[in-house]
Design an enzyme around this catalytic site. Structure first.
Site, short mmCIF file in Angstrom:
data_model
loop_
_atom_site.label_atom_id
_atom_site.label_comp_id
_atom_site.label_asym_id
_atom_site.label_seq_id
_atom_site.Cartn_x
_atom_site.Cartn_y
_atom_site.Cartn_z
N TYR A 146 -10.04 -4.89 2.89
CA TYR A 146 -9.33 -3.75 3.45
C TYR A 146 -9.50 -2.55 2.49
O TYR A 146 -8.56 -2.13 1.84
CB TYR A 146 -7.86 -4.14 3.57
CG TYR A 146 -6.92 -3.22 4.32
CD1 TYR A 146 -7.33 -2.04 4.92
CD2 TYR A 146 -5.57 -3.55 4.41
CE1 TYR A 146 -6.44 -1.23 5.59
CE2 TYR A 146 -4.67 -2.74 5.09
CZ TYR A 146 -5.11 -1.59 5.67
OH TYR A 146 -4.22 -0.78 6.32
N ASP B 150 -10.06 1.25 1.22
CA ASP B 150 -10.04 2.67 1.53
C ASP B 150 -11.38 3.26 1.09
O ASP B 150 -12.15 2.61 0.38
CB ASP B 150 -8.87 3.35 0.79
CG ASP B 150 -7.55 3.15 1.50
OD1 ASP B 150 -7.56 3.03 2.74
OD2 ASP B 150 -6.51 3.11 0.82
N ARG C 225 9.84 5.70 -3.04
CA ARG C 225 10.26 6.65 -4.09
C ARG C 225 11.70 7.06 -3.91
O ARG C 225 12.13 7.29 -2.79
CB ARG C 225 9.46 7.95 -4.00
CG ARG C 225 8.01 7.81 -4.22
CD ARG C 225 7.39 9.22 -4.32
NE ARG C 225 5.96 9.07 -4.19
CZ ARG C 225 5.26 9.46 -3.15
NH1 ARG C 225 5.86 10.10 -2.16
NH2 ARG C 225 3.97 9.26 -3.11
N GLU D 156 -3.58 5.81 19.23
CA GLU D 156 -4.28 4.66 18.66
C GLU D 156 -3.62 3.37 19.14
O GLU D 156 -2.46 3.11 18.81
CB GLU D 156 -4.14 4.79 17.14
CG GLU D 156 -5.34 4.34 16.37
CD GLU D 156 -5.21 4.71 14.89
OE1 GLU D 156 -5.34 5.90 14.56
OE2 GLU D 156 -4.97 3.80 14.09
N ARG E 178 0.83 -1.21 0.00
CA ARG E 178 0.00 0.00 0.00
C ARG E 178 0.87 1.26 0.00
O ARG E 178 0.43 2.32 -0.44
CB ARG E 178 -0.86 0.05 1.27
CG ARG E 178 -2.02 -0.91 1.29
CD ARG E 178 -2.59 -1.00 2.71
NE ARG E 178 -3.11 0.24 3.25
CZ ARG E 178 -4.32 0.73 3.05
NH1 ARG E 178 -5.16 0.07 2.28
NH2 ARG E 178 -4.71 1.85 3.61
N ARG F 119 0.14 5.16 16.62
CA ARG F 119 0.28 6.52 16.11
C ARG F 119 -0.42 7.53 17.01
O ARG F 119 -1.32 7.17 17.77
CB ARG F 119 -0.19 6.65 14.66
CG ARG F 119 -1.50 5.98 14.32
CD ARG F 119 -1.72 5.93 12.79
NE ARG F 119 -2.94 5.19 12.48
CZ ARG F 119 -3.30 4.80 11.27
NH1 ARG F 119 -2.56 5.07 10.23
NH2 ARG F 119 -4.42 4.13 11.08
N ARG G 155 -9.17 -6.80 13.41
CA ARG G 155 -8.36 -6.01 14.35
C ARG G 155 -9.21 -4.85 14.82
O ARG G 155 -9.93 -4.21 14.04
CB ARG G 155 -7.10 -5.47 13.68
CG ARG G 155 -6.05 -6.49 13.43
CD ARG G 155 -5.54 -7.17 14.68
NE ARG G 155 -4.56 -6.38 15.42
CZ ARG G 155 -4.09 -6.74 16.60
NH1 ARG G 155 -4.54 -7.84 17.21
NH2 ARG G 155 -3.18 -6.00 17.20
#
Ligand code: FAD
Ligand code: UDP
Length: 365
Positions: free
Chosen positions: A347, A349, A175, A299, A171, A279, A248
């Site tokens: 999963y 988005d 770069r 979290e 995901r 996070r 989860r």
């Protein structure tokens, strides 16, 4: 003729797209939602004038122009670009993995230097990567894997990286440029007035009953409508008769702080295994807020147990195989459509969720 054409179970994003399209086609819908609000996991709350993403950071991003045009009917988006950082033992590394990350990790400055180091480190993977650990090492080498991926991933999923599917780490872009944009997508942003405005407009004119759990009155509710869209947990729909799928869950710990800028970034990840949260979100930065106070959320990932919110499907081999069996049962239910992250055990988005919902609508109406 029954009172409604569709009973819609759940008032999340998938349900909102379906309900909105159904209404356009003159269909009568009843939506039941077990939480006390609409919007599912994109729902936000106002705290101290700050839009708080109650169920975790949500950044809209897509490369699908149809989906982008679709959401822009309901709200205007700001120009937020997600550029999270990862905190490892107090050192800050940019994400996704890019030249900023590599230069800090390896004390180099040129793409060729970074490539040379990563190429050397990834030689330990000789075959096609078969799990998340092998995939991560073959993308960014062992050092970044050990420092920025392993601990975070094992906290997030509660499983060893060797037992997780490779796609989860794919995901993230890798770069060899100094570009901290977390996503590769053409379009990105956060609704200027928050996600609630978007979802309220989508459900506008549709009968929604909140605080109702479908399973408390399954047969009576189904009897009200010709067909049903179900966006809850597919295994629960079938009374877990083939066994339980794993999910989860997360615990969110939100605090209001008497300072204006706590961490200087919307999302800071913590990749050390012994820090229990993954996070910290500082919500005001999603909207470039200038309030005197700030709101942060830690979290904490956990395995889903009855009573928790099931946030993520665990798409490992065991669960995907079990889902396939539930999918067979679902196919036999001619009047029930399964949708969303939980109904399809995917999963997704937000953009993929909207795309999937629009595809189902194309077939249905
Ligand atoms: P949900 O939002 O889960 O909606 C399902 C609804 O059904 C819920 O409201 C639930 O209460 C209700 N329901 C379930 N069972 C019953 C029942 N028995 N009776 C009545 N109601 C029921 N996507 C992005 O694009 N960008 C991001 O940055 C991003 N960040 C995320 C961060 C986190 C922590 C999480 C968990 C997800 C994130 N996502 C993100 C994904 C995004 O949340 C989903 O794609 C989207 O919200 C899925 O919508 P849905 O309708 O399928 O599911
Ligand atoms: N990941 C990681 N370290 C990070 C951020 C992400 O190892 O600092 C891995 C982790 O396995 C995570 C996956 O990349 O589950 C996908 O990250 P993403 O931010 O897309 O997860 P989400 O926002 O869906 O929780």
């Amino acid at each position: 003729m029954k009172q409604y054409d569709y009973l819609i179970v759940g008032a999340g994003l998938f349900a909102a797209v379906f309900a909105n399209e159904a209404k356009k086609h003159g269909k009568r819908c009843l939506v039941v939602e077990k939480r006390d609000h609409i919007g599912g996991n994109i729902y936000c709350e106002d705290i101290e004038g700050i839009t708080v993403h109650k169920y975790g950071a949500h950044i809209f991003h897509t490369s699908n122009r149809k989906v982008w045009n679709y959401v822009n009917q309901f709200c205007e988006f700001n120009n937020f670009i997600n550029s999270p950082v990862c905190n490892y033992k107090g050192d800050i590394f940019n994400l996704p993995f890019n030249m900023n990350t590599f230069s800090k990790m390896f004390s180099i400055s040129k793409p060729d230097e970074a490539k040379e180091i990563i190429e050397r480190q990834k030689q330990e993977i000789t075959d096609t990567p078969e799990n998340l650990e092998e995939q991560a090492i073959s993308l960014v080498g062992r050092e970044i894997y050990e420092k920025l991926i392993k601990g975070y991933t094992e906290k997030q999923w509660g499983r060893d990286c060797k037992d997780l599917p490779a796609f989860i780490i794919k995901r993230l872009p890798v770069r060899y440029t100094y570009d901290n944009n977390y996503f590769d997508d053409r379009y990105q942003g956060i609704p200027v007035n928050g996600y609630n405005e978007m979802i309220e407009k989508m459900f506008d004119g549709i009968e929604v009953r909140t605080g109702i759990d479908f399973f408390d009155n399954k047969e009576e509710l189904l009897a009200l409508a010709e067909k049903c869209l179900f966006t809850g947990m597919i295994d629960e729909f079938f009374d877990f008769k083939l066994g339980k799928l794993n999910y989860r869950s997360l615990k969110f710990e939100t605090e209001v702080l008497n300072e204006s800028n706590y961490q200087g970034v919307a999302v800071m990840n913590f990749s050390e295994r012994n820090i229990p949260y993954t996070r910290i979100i500082e919500h005001k930065h999603f909207a470039f807020g200038t309030q005197k106070k700030t709101v942060i959320t830690k979290e904490y990932p956990k395995e889903w147990q009855e009573g928790d919110e099931p946030y993520y499907p665990v798409n490992d081999e065991r669960n995907n195989a079990l889902y396939k069996q539930y999918e067979e049962l679902a196919k036999a239910e001619k009047n029930i459509i399964f949708g969303g992250r939980l109904g399809l055990y995917k999963y997704y988005d937000m953009d993929k969720c909207i795309e999937a919902a629009l595809n189902i609508c194309d077939k249905e109406f």
